[in-house]
Design an enzyme around this catalytic site. Structure first.
Site: not given
Ligand code: AMP
Length: 213
Positions: A13, A87, A126, A155, A166
């Site tokens: 993404k 999400r 990554r 990360r 996740r």
């Molecule tokens: P990402 O960078 O999209 O993989 O998000 C990393 C982490 O941020 C996720 O595993 C969640 O802990 C948190 N996160 C990101 N977007 C959301 C969302 N829309 N709702 C809840 N938690 C989120």
């Protein structure tokens, strides 16, 4: 032209958001990135977020929505690209309300489809820029610095244990957004188990057909 990227973790993404931002000038909004920035602060919210993010669990809707609303208020009429929000169906309904209130709509939802085994391989290799969030793979990038000069780090949630959490959250809650947007006729499935340029080329073709503008 407002876009939403829907995908399991590590499907690319961030990379597609970067390419779309450069080519079409849309403002990319990643809730994961907003949360990671908030987690760097040593205030109450930052300390709480650090713990939740490490585990791979979802952050409470209220916190995410507030960060998102703040970011939306800075848009000043620019087109946007959402990465990581919504999400779940509840968040999708919150987004619908936010868009109605700000007189905007979603035009394209791209679902980046990648099999789980490939996602696991991507997670392990990554690296992410500490400053700008750009992602690299150690299989193709041997340096420990980003093109912006920032340091590349692993990360805190890029490990197999947090990935599993996740991924489970994704299957349980996020996948149901595919039919949610399919019913509105704005969802496009993209085979994202390919090099990022090929994925981007498919997205470009759809956007340039102007089908939903
Ligand atoms: P990402 O960078 O999209 O993989 O998000 C990393 C982490 O941020 C996720 O595993 C969640 O802990 C948190 N996160 C990101 N977007 C959301 C969302 N829309 N709702 C809840 N938690 C989120």
């Amino acid at each position: 032209m407002n876009i939403l990227l829907l995908a399991p973790p590590a499907a690319g993404k961030g990379t597609q958001a970067d390419l779309l931002q450069k080519k079409y000038g849309v403002v990319a909004i990643s809730t994961g990135q907003l949360l990671r920035e908030a987690a760097k602060k040593n205030d109450m919210l930052g300390l709480k977020l650090k713990e939740v993010l490490k585990t791979g669990q979802l952050v409470e809707d209220g916190i995410v929505l507030e960060l998102l609303q703040n970011r939306f208020s800075e848009l000043q009429g620019s087109s946007f690209l959402l990465d990581g929000f919504p999400r779940n169906i509840r968040q999708a309904e919150l987004l619908d309300k936010l868009l109605v209130n700000t007189n905007q709509k979603l035009d394209y939802v791209f679902f980046l489809d990648v099999p789980k085994e490939e996602l696991e391989a991507r997670i392990i290799s990554r690296r992410t820029c500490e400053d700008c969030g750009k992602v690299y793979s150690v299989s193709t990038h041997s340096l420990d610095t980003c093109s912006c000069g920032g340091k590349l780090i692993i990360r805190s949630d890029d490990n197999l244990e947090a990935f599993q959490k996740r991924y489970d959250e994704y299957v349980m809650f996020t996948e149901s957004l595919v039919p949610y947007y399919e019913e509105r006729g704005i969802l496009y499935r993209i085979n994202a188990n390919r090099p990022s340029e090929e994925v981007f080329s498919d997205i470009e073709k759809i956007l340039e057909s102007g089908i939903n503008d």
